[in-house]
Design a protein around this motif. Structure first.
Motif, PDB file in Angstrom:
ATOM      1  N   UNK A  63     102.260  58.251  84.152  1.00 13.32           N
ATOM      2  CA  UNK A  63     101.259  57.217  84.342  1.00 13.32           C
ATOM      3  C   UNK A  63     100.377  57.150  83.106  1.00 13.32           C
ATOM      4  N   UNK A  64      99.811  55.976  82.797  1.00 11.76           N
ATOM      5  CA  UNK A  64      98.929  55.881  81.625  1.00 11.76           C
ATOM      6  C   UNK A  64      97.670  56.715  81.859  1.00 11.76           C
ATOM      7  N   UNK A  65      97.046  57.156  80.778  1.00 13.93           N
ATOM      8  CA  UNK A  65      95.810  57.927  80.950  1.00 13.93           C
ATOM      9  C   UNK A  65      94.735  57.088  81.630  1.00 13.93           C
ATOM     10  N   UNK A  67     108.780  61.110  92.120  1.00 16.67           N
ATOM     11  CA  UNK A  67     107.487  60.514  91.819  1.00 16.67           C
ATOM     12  C   UNK A  67     106.724  61.348  90.804  1.00 16.67           C
ATOM     13  N   UNK A  68     106.847  62.668  90.868  1.00 24.86           N
ATOM     14  CA  UNK A  68     106.101  63.509  89.919  1.00 24.86           C
ATOM     15  C   UNK A  68     106.651  63.411  88.503  1.00 24.86           C
ATOM     16  N   UNK A  69     107.805  62.789  88.316  1.00 21.18           N
ATOM     17  CA  UNK A  69     108.375  62.599  86.983  1.00 21.18           C
ATOM     18  C   UNK A  69     107.892  61.313  86.308  1.00 21.18           C
ATOM     19  N   UNK A  70     107.219  60.469  87.053  1.00 15.46           N
ATOM     20  CA  UNK A  70     106.744  59.204  86.506  1.00 15.46           C
ATOM     21  C   UNK A  70     105.513  59.471  85.653  1.00 15.46           C
TER      22      UNK A  70
END
Length: 115
Positions: free
Chosen positions: A93-95, A88-91
């Motif tokens: 996410x948009x700012x 999950x920490x590799x995903x």
């Protein structure tokens, strides 16, 4: 005058008796329909549990793996490997301050199809 009062009372009693008679049969009919509906619901729940069991049986990983191997030429499916999954920490996410300036039309409702 008393005769009129007695007659009105008797008519009221007959009217209430007729009303109670009709309500009794209407209630019995509703109770019968309720029993039928409960029976139908119980049957549907049994069917649903059977379908869930069949779905679980058909989606066994070993069976799906065998099917993927049998149909490899037609489907081109590759087996899943643990390194294909990310954390999950590799995903990315948009700012949080993302501003969409132009919308994109995703519906073709009302437009004629190009042929």
């Amino acid at each position: 005058m008393r005769t009129l009062a007695y007659m009105m009372t008797i008519l009221a009693v007959f009217g209430l008796a007729f009303w109670a008679y009709r309500e009794n049969y209407a209630t019995q009919q509703v109770l019968k329909e309720t029993r039928v509906l409960r029976s139908d619901i119980a049957d549907a729940q049994v069917r649903l549990s059977v379908l869930r069991a069949e779905w679980a049986y058909l989606n066994r990983p070993d069976r799906l793996r065998d099917l993927a191997e049998l149909n490899f030429e037609r489907l081109g499916l590759l087996p899943l490997r643990p390194e294909q999954f990310g954390r999950v920490d590799e995903v990315s996410f948009p700012p949080s301050g993302l501003v969409i300036e132009e919308g994109v039309e995703v519906s073709s409702y009302g437009q004629e199809a190009d042929q």
